[in-house]
Design a protein around this motif. Structure first.
Motif, PDB file in Angstrom:
ATOM      1  N   MET A  59       0.743  -1.328   0.015  1.00  0.00           N
ATOM      2  CA  MET A  59      -0.052  -0.051   0.112  1.00  0.00           C
ATOM      3  C   MET A  59       0.874   1.380   0.079  1.00  0.00           C
ATOM      4  SD  MET A  59      -2.904   1.176   2.821  1.00  0.00           S
ATOM      5  CE  MET A  59      -3.871  -0.266   2.485  1.00  0.00           C
ATOM      6  N   ASN A  60       0.541   2.264  -0.939  1.00  0.00           N
ATOM      7  CA  ASN A  60       1.175   3.196  -1.033  1.00  0.00           C
ATOM      8  C   ASN A  60       0.985   4.235   0.113  1.00  0.00           C
ATOM      9  OD1 ASN A  60       2.449   2.836  -3.212  1.00  0.00           O
ATOM     10  ND2 ASN A  60       0.982   3.458  -4.712  1.00  0.00           N
ATOM     11  N   PRO A  61       2.138   5.092   0.722  1.00  0.00           N
ATOM     12  CA  PRO A  61       1.601   5.901   1.842  1.00  0.00           C
ATOM     13  C   PRO A  61       0.715   7.187   1.295  1.00  0.00           C
ATOM     14  CG  PRO A  61       3.754   6.541   0.909  1.00  0.00           C
ATOM     15  CD  PRO A  61       3.430   5.380   0.055  1.00  0.00           C
ATOM     16  N   PRO A  62       0.182   7.867   2.316  1.00  0.00           N
ATOM     17  CA  PRO A  62      -0.846   8.987   1.979  1.00  0.00           C
ATOM     18  C   PRO A  62       0.095  10.070   1.505  1.00  0.00           C
ATOM     19  CG  PRO A  62      -0.651   8.820   4.315  1.00  0.00           C
ATOM     20  CD  PRO A  62      -0.013   7.581   3.629  1.00  0.00           C
ATOM     21  N   GLU A  63      -0.667  10.993   0.775  1.00  0.00           N
ATOM     22  CA  GLU A  63       0.006  12.315   0.332  1.00  0.00           C
ATOM     23  C   GLU A  63       0.073  13.156   1.546  1.00  0.00           C
ATOM     24  OE1 GLU A  63      -1.940  14.099  -3.334  1.00  0.00           O
ATOM     25  OE2 GLU A  63      -1.409  12.176  -4.398  1.00  0.00           O
TER      26      GLU A  63
ATOM     27  N   SER B 217       0.164  16.277   3.943  1.00  0.00           N
ATOM     28  CA  SER B 217      -0.723  17.444   4.420  1.00  0.00           C
ATOM     29  C   SER B 217      -0.141  18.189   5.467  1.00  0.00           C
ATOM     30  CB  SER B 217      -1.931  16.758   5.273  1.00  0.00           C
ATOM     31  OG  SER B 217      -1.596  16.108   6.390  1.00  0.00           O
TER      32      SER B 217
ATOM     33  N   ARG C 164      -0.165  16.777   8.915  1.00  0.00           N
ATOM     34  CA  ARG C 164       0.991  15.786   8.913  1.00  0.00           C
ATOM     35  C   ARG C 164       2.544  16.275   9.416  1.00  0.00           C
ATOM     36  NH1 ARG C 164       2.393  11.381   4.259  1.00  0.00           N
ATOM     37  NH2 ARG C 164       3.859   9.949   5.259  1.00  0.00           N
TER      38      ARG C 164
ATOM     39  N   ARG D  49       3.946  17.015  -3.910  1.00  0.00           N
ATOM     40  CA  ARG D  49       2.551  17.040  -3.761  1.00  0.00           C
ATOM     41  C   ARG D  49       2.295  18.157  -2.312  1.00  0.00           C
ATOM     42  NH1 ARG D  49       0.468  16.358  -7.885  1.00  0.00           N
ATOM     43  NH2 ARG D  49      -1.589  16.677  -7.112  1.00  0.00           N
TER      44      ARG D  49
ATOM     45  N   ASN E 192      -0.888  20.260  -1.973  1.00  0.00           N
ATOM     46  CA  ASN E 192      -1.732  19.969  -0.695  1.00  0.00           C
ATOM     47  C   ASN E 192      -1.379  21.034   0.216  1.00  0.00           C
ATOM     48  OD1 ASN E 192      -2.453  17.688  -2.275  1.00  0.00           O
ATOM     49  ND2 ASN E 192      -1.259  16.348  -0.977  1.00  0.00           N
TER      50      ASN E 192
END
Length: 314
Positions: free
Chosen positions: A1-5, A7, A10, A96, A100
């Motif tokens: 699973m790829n990490p979240p973009e 923010s 974060r 990103r 973001n």
């Protein structure tokens, strides 16, 4: 699973935020290139100056980090990253951070160019403690880091990004060797070229998921120019040239026999090539090929550097 973009929440800590903006997980190829340079010097019997070696590696990483950030800035200006809906994060489509709201355009610009500027005093110090030729290697590296993304050259958008990337990482190998050797030598160029081609293959592979977004933004990469079905064969050409060069160099005696270890990652490149040939037009299926391409370049760099050191010891 790829990490979240990313923010803003974060990356609330400024230090962590700016460090993450450099995409540190992808700086490993620069470390691998520097290790080849050190191995090249060691193979010729030179005693490695650890202090100068550490400084060289550190600021090569800083230069790569700066290039990553500048690339994000200019891809944001062109709209390439914002319009890239087929991206495979974290591999393609930029960091990103701008899109973001983690960093502003202004913050990204000052940070990226600040990182490149930080390399200059270190380069001057290393030049004073090696030889004047290092200036030209450093200038070539900085020029590529800037010209790859920034106008008016924008090499990445003119179908010559792969050549710029190969040249840039060849400069990493040559520069690291030069700091220790104090003069130019063919050895780091011969040892470093296959690695440089495999790093270029990473960029090339990443262009397939980005092709539609790049085309919409007017970013005419080689994959955009050729189209995915024709361009997929370019990956085979790049990786085959890398391993063929290495094999010929070993057979000709230009590199020690131990350097044949660098052929081991050909299995990963072949695996990636098969996936790309089958799924060039289906970006969502290319993540395993991208991972294999990144691993092949890093593993090749590590194995070649070990092989060069072993050749001097055994």
């Amino acid at each position: 699973m790829n990490p979240p973009e990313p923010s803003r929440q974060r990356f609330a800590n400024p230090l962590v935020r700016y460090l993450a903006a450099t995409r540190p997980a992808f700086l490993s190829v620069t470390l691998a290139g520097a290790l080849i340079g050190l191995g090249s010097a060691s193979a010729d019997g030179l005693v490695i100056d650890v202090g100068k070696a550490l400084l060289t590696v550190l600021f090569a990483l800083v230069a790569h980090a700066g290039a990553n950030v500048i690339n994000d800035y200019h891809d944001a200006l062109s709209g390439a990253d914002a319009g890239n809906h087929e991206r495979l994060f974290p591999f393609t489509g930029g960091s990103r951070f701008i899109q973001n709201g983690v960093l502003s355009l202004r913050e990204t610009r000052f940070f990226g160019y600040g990182l490149l500027a930080a390399v200059i005093p270190a380069g001057l110090w290393l030049t004073a403690h090696s030889a004047g030729g290092l200036i030209w290697i450093g200038l070539a590296g900085l020029l590529i880091a800037w010209a790859y993304s920034a106008p008016p050259l924008q090499l990445m958008a003119r179908g010559v990004g792969e050549g710029a990337i190969a040249g840039g990482w060849l400069m990493v190998v040559l520069g690291t060797d030069f700091v220790q050797r104090g003069e130019f030598s063919a050895r780091p160029l011969i040892a470093g070229l296959p690695f440089a081609l495999l790093v270029a293959a990473i960029l090339y592979m990443n262009q397939f998921p980005d092709a539609l977004g790049d085309a919409r933004a007017g970013k005419r990469t080689l994959v955009v120019r050729l189209g995915t079905q024709k361009a997929r064969w370019g990956y085979l050409v790049l990786t085959a040239a890398a391993y063929l060069w290495l094999a010929v160099a070993v057979m000709a005696g230009a590199l020690p026999a131990w350097s044949a270890l660098g052929l081991v990652p050909a299995a990963l490149s072949f695996m990636a090539c098969r996936r790309l040939l089958a799924d060039a037009g289906k970006p969502v299926r290319l993540a395993p090929a991208i991972k294999a391409t990144i691993l092949a370049a890093n593993l090749h760099g590590l194995l070649i550097s070990v092989a060069l050191v072993l050749s001097a010891r055994l």
